[in-house]
Design a protein around this motif. Sequence first.
Motif, PDB file in Angstrom:
ATOM      1  N   GLU A  67      64.522  17.619 -28.669  1.00 44.48           N
ATOM      2  CA  GLU A  67      63.784  18.144 -27.068  1.00 44.48           C
ATOM      3  C   GLU A  67      65.101  17.932 -26.238  1.00 44.48           C
ATOM      4  O   GLU A  67      66.436  16.932 -26.340  1.00 44.48           O
ATOM      5  N   SER A  69      64.952  18.382 -22.023  1.00 44.80           N
ATOM      6  CA  SER A  69      63.945  18.913 -20.460  1.00 44.80           C
ATOM      7  C   SER A  69      64.568  19.866 -19.364  1.00 44.80           C
ATOM      8  O   SER A  69      65.931  20.031 -19.076  1.00 44.80           O
ATOM      9  N   THR A  77      59.267  15.091 -16.751  1.00 42.23           N
ATOM     10  CA  THR A  77      59.606  16.190 -16.731  1.00 42.23           C
ATOM     11  C   THR A  77      59.102  17.626 -18.345  1.00 42.23           C
ATOM     12  O   THR A  77      58.363  16.343 -18.619  1.00 42.23           O
ATOM     13  N   VAL A  79      59.267  19.241 -21.759  1.00 45.34           N
ATOM     14  CA  VAL A  79      60.240  18.730 -22.464  1.00 45.34           C
ATOM     15  C   VAL A  79      60.527  20.194 -23.243  1.00 45.34           C
ATOM     16  O   VAL A  79      59.179  21.245 -23.610  1.00 45.34           O
TER      17      VAL A  79
END
Length: 95
Positions: A67, A69, A77, A79
């Motif tokens: 992941e 952001s 925020t 992903v």
Amino acid sequence: MAVLPAQMSNSGGRWHLYVPLLNVPVSLWPAHEWPPAAPVPTLAERERVLDALGYSIPAQDEWSWTEDSDIPGNPATRVRLIATVTVRPVAGGTR
């Protein structure tokens, strides 16, 4: 044979698969883009695209997911998912 990373990410509702090449402009990287709002590409679809780009995944390797952001450190925020796998150029391939 050289071993390289291949990555797949989703930006703006569109999945992108690309092979980052050192010292090569991003616009010249081998890449494929699926249509907007397409579901996550299957393993078979990803392998077909990599084959068309001139790469193969070694038998023992698997995709891993990370992941990221838009704004690092901000949990509110959006992903971004990034998948990575090791690839090798196919003998006689286009790249």
